[in-house]
Design an enzyme around this catalytic site. Structure first.
Site, PDB file in Angstrom:
ATOM      1  N   GLY A  71      -4.319  -1.778   5.256  1.00 22.60           N
ATOM      2  CA  GLY A  71      -3.765  -2.856   4.950  1.00 22.60           C
ATOM      3  C   GLY A  71      -4.338  -4.315   4.990  1.00 22.60           C
ATOM      4  O   GLY A  71      -4.453  -5.063   4.114  1.00 22.60           O
ATOM      5  N   ARG A  72      -4.873  -4.428   6.174  1.00 19.72           N
ATOM      6  CA  ARG A  72      -5.358  -5.851   6.657  1.00 19.72           C
ATOM      7  C   ARG A  72      -6.707  -5.941   6.165  1.00 19.72           C
ATOM      8  O   ARG A  72      -7.547  -6.983   6.420  1.00 19.72           O
ATOM      9  CB  ARG A  72      -5.211  -5.967   8.072  1.00 19.72           C
TER      10      ARG A  72
ATOM     11  N   LYS B  41       0.892  -1.156  -0.005  1.00 15.97           N
ATOM     12  CA  LYS B  41       0.060   0.206  -0.008  1.00 15.97           C
ATOM     13  C   LYS B  41       0.812   1.223  -0.049  1.00 15.97           C
ATOM     14  O   LYS B  41       0.644   2.059  -0.639  1.00 15.97           O
ATOM     15  CB  LYS B  41      -0.865  -0.011   1.297  1.00 15.97           C
TER      16      LYS B  41
ATOM     17  N   GLU C  42      -3.959  -6.467  15.101  1.00 15.88           N
ATOM     18  CA  GLU C  42      -3.485  -5.342  14.813  1.00 15.88           C
ATOM     19  C   GLU C  42      -4.635  -4.236  14.704  1.00 15.88           C
ATOM     20  O   GLU C  42      -4.301  -3.009  15.017  1.00 15.88           O
ATOM     21  CB  GLU C  42      -2.932  -5.405  13.310  1.00 15.88           C
TER      22      GLU C  42
ATOM     23  N   HIS D 231      -3.322 -33.109  18.306  1.00 14.59           N
ATOM     24  CA  HIS D 231      -2.342 -33.930  18.640  1.00 14.59           C
ATOM     25  C   HIS D 231      -1.006 -33.365  19.074  1.00 14.59           C
ATOM     26  O   HIS D 231      -0.101 -33.629  19.131  1.00 14.59           O
ATOM     27  CB  HIS D 231      -1.863 -34.888  17.356  1.00 14.59           C
TER      28      HIS D 231
HETATM   29  O1  F6P Z   1       3.678  -2.747   9.680  1.00 11.12           O
HETATM   30  C1  F6P Z   1       2.323  -2.971   9.744  1.00 11.12           C
HETATM   31  C2  F6P Z   1       1.802  -2.649   8.442  1.00 11.12           C
HETATM   32  O2  F6P Z   1       1.635  -1.415   8.123  1.00 11.12           O
HETATM   33  C3  F6P Z   1       0.354  -3.504   8.206  1.00 11.12           C
HETATM   34  O3  F6P Z   1      -0.705  -2.774   8.594  1.00 11.12           O
HETATM   35  C4  F6P Z   1       0.231  -3.591   6.675  1.00 11.12           C
HETATM   36  O4  F6P Z   1      -0.472  -4.495   6.135  1.00 11.12           O
HETATM   37  C5  F6P Z   1       1.796  -3.876   6.324  1.00 11.12           C
HETATM   38  O5  F6P Z   1       2.415  -3.171   7.259  1.00 11.12           O
HETATM   39  C6  F6P Z   1       2.509  -3.822   5.035  1.00 11.12           C
HETATM   40  O6  F6P Z   1       2.293  -2.534   4.526  1.00 11.12           O
HETATM   41  P1  F6P Z   1       2.318  -1.989   2.930  1.00 11.12           P
HETATM   42  O7  F6P Z   1       1.171  -2.857   2.261  1.00 11.12           O
HETATM   43  O8  F6P Z   1       2.218  -0.675   3.159  1.00 11.12           O
HETATM   44  O9  F6P Z   1       3.760  -2.563   2.573  1.00 11.12           O
END
Ligand code: F6P
Length: 519
Positions: A262-263, A205, A348, A379
């Site tokens: 991002g998530r 992102k 997160e 297990h």
């Molecule tokens: O470090 C956490 C974070 O910012 C996440 O929230 C995100 O998904 C990940 O790093 C990757 O970020 P990017 O897509 O900007 O590389």
């Protein structure tokens, strides 16, 4: 919009009292014996996901009061604010509109706020372009390997989904996911691929993340060193920072927006590896499944709203029972990266100790999310779930119909899932002996008819909304992640010290380890 923090709502005190009089001593075995209709009353059919909540430590009074808590805290207006595109990510002054990424548009778009409708047009433009590109890659027999370089939200969702949807994946190509800056990962993949038949997807992102940029630079250097020339054909960026991608030298780019966390981004351009793997039609089915869950979340009354009810259980267990973790137990090997995905989504988002205004919270928030595909977990750590000193609610995820032709395996797998949930609840009497299992250990059972793009989309959207509701009740901003920043800053400062050996001003432990690492 006005939100009431959970501990300031009258229902919170009512729940405290209920916990003391009924909750603390509630016995699931007695609850089932006393109420023939418990399973029906405490199970819920949401789109593509059936949920049996009846093995949880609640009764009708507790459930009603928890639902009242959601009402009093303003979960509904908060949900509407998110859906109107208001800046619910207050700390970063952004909207959180991942739901828009899976909106079908057309007549259904009429219920969206006008400002949001404009964003939807952009979303659909990028989606069409990205799916056309995915189809072209699928048809391009010269491309045999797709390497996704990304981390966190730019890795976990697509990776989890490509594994989960294996039955729908085009096996004419191989899919690789490189996330860590640990050079073993990238070099392991580079040993298997050739520059002329590989497509690198640089998924970030921000297009600044250290791990991803380091891997992307190394991949590009390898590509050029091997004689690769055509970067436009072999590198594609998935990012909201198109300028940085261009500076890096990538001209093929699919963008997304700052309002996609991002998530929460697997539905956006970040989903491209998935779209190549399962194809545009199945990718659209994934979006449709998620949208069906969005509609359920938007319209179902609180008492029958599955994301809301799951979030309320999270609060009940975390803040009244004091349970510190939740174990996720998928009874389907395709869901083997589900826990990793959920760890980021939940921890997160809601692993925060301050409210939206930055005030310290007087109660606990996100539980630890952990687990393994459950046949293996049985297990390994299930011993502790049954007889350990902590009570750990378990979330079973099972699938009724499977895509292999070994039906007897599936019967055994399902029997094991049911048996574990039953054993957790029933326990076993062996007074004073090692075989004693206290039972009364809670679990939720989520059941999908089949593991398809549609049902997976619905399941993931269910979790997204559950996290939103839990965060809403706890009064936190589920859409920022400041906690990961400090480590990043410190790593930047330590890296040159590892080269130079300069440990001046470091704490004794870091200095001692630095010295050892330099050898
Ligand atoms: O470090 C956490 C974070 O910012 C996440 O929230 C995100 O998904 C990940 O790093 C990757 O970020 P990017 O897509 O900007 O590389």
């Amino acid at each position: 919009m006005h939100r009431t923090r959970c501990d300031r709502a009258p229902a919170w005190s009512a729940l405290r009292a209920l916990y003391e009089t009924q909750g603390r001593t509630l016995d699931l075995r007695q609850a089932f014996a006393a109420d023939e209709g418990r399973f029906e009353r405490l199970s819920l059919q949401a789109p593509h996901v059936f949920a049996d909540l009846s093995k949880n430590l609640i009764n009708a009074a507790i459930q009603a009061q928890l639902t009242e808590l959601a009402r009093q805290c303003g979960v509904e207006p908060h949900r509407e604010a998110m859906l109107r595109g208001e800046h619910v990510n207050s700390a970063e002054d952004r909207a959180a509109m991942h739901f828009l990424l899976r909106h079908p548009g057309g007549a259904a778009a009429r219920e969206l706020a006008p400002s949001v409708q404009a964003s939807l047009r952009e979303v659909q433009g990028v989606l069409d372009a990205m799916l056309a590109y995915a189809q072209a890659v699928r048809e391009d027999a010269a491309i045999t390997d797709v390497v996704n370089i990304g981390i966190g939200g730019s890795d976990l969702g697509p990776q989890m989904a490509v594994l989960a949807l294996d039955a729908f994946v085009d096996h004419g190509k191989r899919y690789h996911f490189v996330s860590s800056v640990d050079g073993h990962e990238l070099s392991h993949v580079l040993r298997q691929v050739r520059p002329e038949s590989t497509l690198f997807l640089v998924a970030s992102k921000s297009f600044t993340t250290l791990e991803t940029m380091t891997n992307a630079h190394s991949a590009k250097a390898w590509f050029e060193a091997q004689g690769g020339r055509d970067i436009a054909r072999h590198f594609c960026a998935l990012t909201s920072n198109v300028k940085a991608a261009a500076e890096f030298g990538i001209s093929t780019c699919f963008g997304f927006w700052d309002w996609v966390g991002g998530r929460y981004s697997m539905w956006s351009a970040i989903g491209l590896p998935m779209a190549i793997a399962i194809g545009p039609r199945h990718f659209r089915e994934l979006l449709a499944g998620a949208h069906a869950m969005d509609e359920h979340f938007r319209t179902a009354e609180l008492a029958r709203n599955l994301p809301v009810q799951l979030a309320l259980l999270d609060v009940w267990y975390r803040n009244f029972h004091g349970f510190g973790s939740r174990s996720v137990a998928p009874y389907h090997s395709g869901l083997r990266r589900m826990q990793a995905y959920l760890q980021q989504l939940e921890m997160e988002s809601n692993g925060k100790r301050v409210d939206e205004a930055g005030q310290a919270l007087p109660y606990a928030t996100s539980p630890v999310i952990w687990g393994e595909p459950a046949a293996n977990g049985q297990h390994a750590y299930f011993q502790m779930l049954h007889q350990g000193s902590d009570v750990i609610p378990v979330e079973f995820i099972a699938v009724r119909k499977v895509a292999h032709d070994l039906p007897e395996h599936h019967l055994k797998l399902l029997a094991n899932g049911l048996a574990q949930a039953q054993a957790l609840m029933l326990g076993q009497a062996d007074p004073g002996g090692h075989r004693h299992m206290p039972g009364n250990r809670p679990s939720t059972f989520l059941l999908l008819e089949e593991l398809t793009p549609t049902s997976l989309g619905a399941l993931i959207a269910l979790y997204e909304h559950r996290v939103f509701v839990a965060g809403s009740l706890w009064g936190i901003n589920s859409f920022d992640q400041w906690g990961v920043e400090l480590g990043k800053v410190l790593a930047k400062a330590i890296e040159p010290r590892l080269e130079s050996g300069d440990s001046a001003g470091l704490d004794a432990s870091t200095a001692g380890l630095l010295k050892r690492l330099r050898g």
